[in-house]
Scaffold this motif. Structure first.
Motif, mmCIF file in Angstrom:
data_model
loop_
_atom_site.group_PDB
_atom_site.id
_atom_site.type_symbol
_atom_site.label_atom_id
_atom_site.label_comp_id
_atom_site.label_asym_id
_atom_site.label_seq_id
_atom_site.Cartn_x
_atom_site.Cartn_y
_atom_site.Cartn_z
ATOM 1 N N PRO A 166 2.990 3.215 -9.972
ATOM 2 C CA PRO A 166 2.659 1.795 -10.160
ATOM 3 C C PRO A 166 1.578 1.340 -9.170
ATOM 4 O O PRO A 166 0.736 0.505 -9.505
ATOM 5 N N TYR A 167 1.557 1.928 -7.978
ATOM 6 C CA TYR A 167 0.495 1.601 -7.010
ATOM 7 C C TYR A 167 -0.869 2.033 -7.563
ATOM 8 O O TYR A 167 -1.823 1.254 -7.554
ATOM 9 N N GLY A 168 -0.941 3.265 -8.052
ATOM 10 C CA GLY A 168 -2.204 3.760 -8.592
ATOM 11 C C GLY A 168 -2.677 2.936 -9.781
ATOM 12 O O GLY A 168 -3.875 2.642 -9.925
ATOM 13 N N VAL A 169 -1.734 2.542 -10.621
ATOM 14 C CA VAL A 169 -2.078 1.728 -11.797
ATOM 15 C C VAL A 169 -2.599 0.353 -11.351
ATOM 16 O O VAL A 169 -3.594 -0.155 -11.876
ATOM 17 N N ALA A 170 -1.931 -0.225 -10.338
ATOM 18 C CA ALA A 170 -2.362 -1.543 -9.829
ATOM 19 C C ALA A 170 -3.751 -1.443 -9.200
ATOM 20 O O ALA A 170 -4.598 -2.325 -9.396
ATOM 21 N N LYS A 171 -4.003 -0.364 -8.466
ATOM 22 C CA LYS A 171 -5.329 -0.187 -7.852
ATOM 23 C C LYS A 171 -6.409 -0.005 -8.920
ATOM 24 O O LYS A 171 -7.544 -0.437 -8.753
ATOM 25 N N LEU A 172 -6.031 0.651 -10.008
ATOM 26 C CA LEU A 172 -7.010 0.852 -11.085
ATOM 27 C C LEU A 172 -7.387 -0.494 -11.703
ATOM 28 O O LEU A 172 -8.560 -0.767 -11.988
ATOM 29 N N TYR A 173 -6.395 -1.356 -11.875
ATOM 30 C CA TYR A 173 -6.676 -2.719 -12.353
ATOM 31 C C TYR A 173 -7.627 -3.423 -11.369
ATOM 32 O O TYR A 173 -8.603 -4.054 -11.777
ATOM 33 N N GLY A 174 -7.322 -3.299 -10.067
ATOM 34 C CA GLY A 174 -8.170 -3.936 -9.041
ATOM 35 C C GLY A 174 -9.595 -3.408 -9.086
ATOM 36 O O GLY A 174 -10.560 -4.162 -8.918
ATOM 37 N N HIS A 175 -9.717 -2.106 -9.337
ATOM 38 C CA HIS A 175 -11.050 -1.496 -9.429
ATOM 39 C C HIS A 175 -11.833 -2.077 -10.606
ATOM 40 O O HIS A 175 -12.963 -2.541 -10.460
ATOM 41 N N TRP A 176 -11.192 -2.107 -11.764
ATOM 42 C CA TRP A 176 -11.920 -2.543 -12.962
ATOM 43 C C TRP A 176 -12.202 -4.041 -12.954
ATOM 44 O O TRP A 176 -13.231 -4.487 -13.478
ATOM 45 N N GLY A 193 2.324 -4.732 -8.578
ATOM 46 C CA GLY A 193 1.301 -5.179 -9.528
ATOM 47 C C GLY A 193 0.772 -6.562 -9.170
ATOM 48 O O GLY A 193 -0.436 -6.823 -9.253
ATOM 49 N N GLU A 194 1.679 -7.450 -8.756
ATOM 50 C CA GLU A 194 1.273 -8.812 -8.390
ATOM 51 C C GLU A 194 0.298 -8.818 -7.215
ATOM 52 O O GLU A 194 -0.711 -9.504 -7.238
ATOM 53 N N VAL A 195 0.660 -8.060 -6.167
ATOM 54 C CA VAL A 195 -0.143 -8.103 -4.933
ATOM 55 C C VAL A 195 -1.367 -7.196 -5.050
ATOM 56 O O VAL A 195 -2.505 -7.644 -4.869
ATOM 57 N N THR A 196 -1.117 -5.932 -5.360
ATOM 58 C CA THR A 196 -2.168 -4.906 -5.289
ATOM 59 C C THR A 196 -3.106 -4.976 -6.492
ATOM 60 O O THR A 196 -4.278 -4.621 -6.398
ATOM 61 N N GLY A 197 -2.581 -5.442 -7.637
ATOM 62 C CA GLY A 197 -3.408 -5.572 -8.843
ATOM 63 C C GLY A 197 -3.929 -6.990 -9.017
ATOM 64 O O GLY A 197 -5.087 -7.288 -8.724
ATOM 65 N N LEU A 198 -3.052 -7.889 -9.465
ATOM 66 C CA LEU A 198 -3.491 -9.267 -9.749
ATOM 67 C C LEU A 198 -4.058 -9.992 -8.527
ATOM 68 O O LEU A 198 -4.908 -10.873 -8.666
ATOM 69 N N SER A 204 0.792 -1.235 0.000
ATOM 70 C CA SER A 204 0.000 0.000 0.000
ATOM 71 C C SER A 204 0.822 1.281 0.000
ATOM 72 O O SER A 204 0.250 2.374 0.025
ATOM 73 N N PHE A 205 2.143 1.172 0.000
ATOM 74 C CA PHE A 205 2.967 2.388 0.088
ATOM 75 C C PHE A 205 3.374 2.848 -1.317
ATOM 76 O O PHE A 205 4.095 2.144 -2.034
ATOM 77 N N VAL A 206 2.913 4.048 -1.689
ATOM 78 C CA VAL A 206 3.114 4.567 -3.048
ATOM 79 C C VAL A 206 4.600 4.637 -3.402
ATOM 80 O O VAL A 206 5.024 4.215 -4.485
ATOM 81 N N GLN A 207 5.410 5.184 -2.484
ATOM 82 C CA GLN A 207 6.849 5.344 -2.770
ATOM 83 C C GLN A 207 7.500 3.992 -3.106
ATOM 84 O O GLN A 207 8.281 3.895 -4.058
ATOM 85 N N THR A 208 7.178 2.965 -2.349
ATOM 86 C CA THR A 208 7.745 1.632 -2.603
ATOM 87 C C THR A 208 7.308 1.096 -3.968
ATOM 88 O O THR A 208 8.036 0.335 -4.615
#
Ligand code: NAP
Ligand code: F7E
Length: 320
Positions: free
Chosen positions: A148-158, A97-102, A84-88
């Motif tokens: 990359p965090y925001g992009v992964a969350k967007l995948y999770g949203h959709w 992407g693996e955890v937060t998205g997929l 959940s940490f944007v900087q990381t």
């Protein structure tokens, strides 16, 4: 009547701990998914550990979640686990992407396989708005993630929306703006500031190194926000909601209030350090919570100033 049963992924995190407390108060059986580590990390839930059932599982491993759902048969799943940490996310983009998205697809699919009647909550984020396309941001504002965090969350949203539409599942995406508390991780800017204020006041530290002081966020109190998650799963039809206060303040203003609360001036202690700047910044976030107010009857109870002072007081007590 049988007790309702909820599974929380990310129960050891800030929100997971508050949501577990809240659901216990509502009479739920609470199952918490925890990932294996060499040392236990139950700091935020040790006070309720004997009231919840903790089960091993990982968002990287779909089979672990299928087994967990089969064994415990929850009626509601709250997917709060994430990197959940944007900087990381800039230094570990693939892992994020693996955890937060997929990871969202893995748990959604586990729900579909075991029991598509389970109600599902996805912890989406205002980071999906990134370089904002409208002010304030609502459910209809186009997304433009900046990390990359925001992009992964967007995948999770959709993927949450897609499973709802494809398989008729009760799946909701809660688009939550920043929410903080004394339990916030020390790497996030609010807690970093309040902890430093306490340590400086107590003579343990001399300075606080920060990045962009002009970034603005819509900061609320985590305990208020977990009520909204629960409300989303109690409606007649599943939907997506923005959860925010509708007010925005800069990191600088946060510093001013936090240092001011203990009689200090932030200008005397804050040092700007390039290491804490991000490759792409989210300059301004402010949400429009009208839909959550109207349809869920949800309103935040804690103001920005109350939040800052609560966090400073808690860190003063913890650092004594
Ligand atoms: P947090 O304190 O960082 O907690 C994250 C949780 O996820 C921890 O319990 C962590 O377990 C767990 N986790 C990480 N990777 C995992 C994996 N592979 N498998 C299983 N569990 C894993 O985050 P938070 O602030 O409570 O936020 C909760 C959720 O809301 C997150 O999805 C976050 O992205 C999202 N969100 C947060 C905010 C906010 O302002 N707080 C706003 C919008 C959205 P460990 O304890 O083992 O590390
Ligand atoms: O940064 C600036 C930084 O790391 C806030 C997560 O919960 O909320 C959180 O993401 C702002 C940024 O949170 C430092 O550049 C300045 O503009 O506290 P943060 P975040 O990136 O907004 C969203 C909604 C989530 O979903 C995320 O999971 O503060 N800033 N100086 C700094 N930030 C940090 N961390 N450290 C600094 O020294």
């Amino acid at each position: 009547m049988a007790k309702k049963r909820a599974l929380i992924t990310g129960i050891t995190g800030q929100d997971g701990s508050y949501l577990a407390e809240y659901l216990l108060e509502q009479g739920y059986d609470v199952i918490g998914m925890i990932r294996r580590s060499s040392t236990v990390n139950f700091e935020r839930i040790h006070h309720i550990q004997d009231k919840v059932t903790l089960v091993a599982g990982d968002l990287l491993d779909e089979v672990s979640m299928i087994n967990l759902l089969r064994d415990h048969r929850p009626s509601e799943v709250y997917n709060l686990a994430a990197q959940s940490f944007v900087q990381t996310s800039f230094s570990q983009p693939v892992f994020t992407g693996e955890v937060t998205g997929l990871g969202v697809t893995r748990i959604l699919d586990a729900v579909r396989v075991v029991d598509p009647g389970i109600r599902f909550y996805q912890a989406s984020s205002s980071e999906m708005f990134g370089k904002v396309q409208a002010v304030p941001q609502s459910e209809t504002t186009p997304f433009y993630p900046r990390s990359p965090y925001g992009v992964a969350k967007l995948y999770g949203h959709w993927i949450t929306v897609n499973y709802r539409e494809s398989y008729d599942m009760y799946a909701c995406s809660g688009i939550l703006f920043n929410h903080e508390s004394p339990r916030r991780g020390l790497e996030f800017v609010t807690r970093k500031i309040t902890n430093a204020v306490a340590r400086i006041k107590l003579g343990k530290d001399k300075e606080l190194r920060l990045g962009n002081l002009d970034a603005k966020r819509d900061w609320g109190y985590a305990k208020d926000y977990v009520r909204a998650m629960h409300l989303m799963l109690q409606q007649n039809t599943p939907d997506d909601y923005v959860v925010s206060t509708g007010e925005t303040y800069s990191v600088r203003r946060f510093c001013e209030i936090a240092f001011g609360h203990v009689g200090l001036k932030y200008e005397d202690y804050v040092v700007i350090d390039e290491r804490f700047y991000r490759p792409a910044e989210v300059e301004l976030l402010v949400g429009d919570p009208a839909k959550a107010n109207r349809e869920l009857g949800w309103k935040p109870e804690v103001t920005f100033e109350q939040l800052v002072t609560m966090m400073v007081e808690s860190d003063l007590a913890a650092n004594k």
